[in-house]
Scaffold this active site. Structure first.
Site, PDB file in Angstrom:
ATOM      1  N   GLY A 184       0.807  -1.218   0.000  1.00 41.17           N
ATOM      2  CA  GLY A 184       0.000   0.000   0.000  1.00 41.17           C
ATOM      3  C   GLY A 184       0.840   1.268   0.000  1.00 41.17           C
ATOM      4  O   GLY A 184       1.937   1.303   0.531  1.00 41.17           O
ATOM      5  N   SER A 185       0.323   2.345  -0.587  1.00 45.41           N
ATOM      6  CA  SER A 185       1.115   3.547  -0.764  1.00 45.41           C
ATOM      7  C   SER A 185       0.262   4.648  -1.380  1.00 45.41           C
ATOM      8  O   SER A 185      -0.962   4.573  -1.390  1.00 45.41           O
ATOM      9  CB  SER A 185       2.307   3.231  -1.671  1.00 45.41           C
ATOM     10  OG  SER A 185       1.877   2.426  -2.750  1.00 45.41           O
TER      11      SER A 185
END
Length: 215
Positions: A184-185
């Protein structure tokens, strides 16, 4: 070298470049524990979570081929539009949050030349947190028909490694793969002054497919 989109079969899925350090040990552990599970109860206990993790990794690092959309600016990332903010210099920042379930490969929002790729050290708070402004990041600049376009790959709490695919000076086509953020980012893109935003907060985006600007 940037990848060509013209000959890629639509719907084909490959694994993302840069996934090997995470993927290979996980798959090897799963394969070894499965091979030993018939003779060892301990191996059988390990095989279930190891196999589940390996399958999860294969899903996380998928890299599907895309039919690149038409438009001046297209989304560089799969995810959800987290915020749309006017900037002091007249630009508009569109922030796209990528969850662990999204494809993590990012694509060039426009055709042009990569004029800089700068790695900036920082923290690793969740990418949806306001404090993520100070997270680890890679800042891209592209020389395009709209002028200088800035794109920022931001690491999150889990995504602690950003892998650029192309160096400064590379000419890219719109939709070319340019880098990977593991897990995730967030990806931010700055639209030049006078370019209207076509997406809304909460809208899902697909890299190479969703148009970001409006005529």
């Amino acid at each position: 070298m940037p990848d060509s989109q013209t000959s890629a079969p639509r719907g084909r899925v490959r694994l993302a470049r840069g996934a090997s350090p995470w993927l290979l040990p996980t798959v090897a552990t799963a394969a070894l524990s499965l091979a030993r599970s018939r003779r060892s109860s301990k191996a059988a206990v390990v095989a279930v979570p190891a196999t589940a993790l390996a399958v999860g990794m294969l899903w996380f690092f998928r890299d599907p081929e895309r039919e690149i959309a038409q438009g001046r600016v297209i989304s560089p990332a799969d995810g959800v539009v987290q915020s749309i903010m006017p900037w002091q210099d007249g630009r508009t920042r569109v922030a796209i949050f990528m969850s662990p379930l999204n494809v993590h490969v990012n694509r060039a929002p426009l055709a042009g030349t990569v004029t800089s790729v700068e790695h900036i050290p920082g923290g690793f708070v969740p990418a949806f947190n306001k404090e993520s402004e100070n997270n680890e990041r890679v800042v891209w600049h592209f020389d395009t028909e709209l002028g200088d376009i800035e794109m920022v790959q931001i690491a999150g709490a889990v995504a602690r490694r950003i892998v650029p695919y192309v160096p400064q000076g590379t000419k890219v086509e719109q939709g070319d793969r340019i880098g990977l953020i593991r897990f995730g980012s967030r990806v931010d893109i700055y639209l030049p002054e006078g370019v209207d935003v076509a997406v809304e907060v909460g809208q899902k985006t697909t890299a190479g497919v969703t148009r970001i600007d409006r005529d």
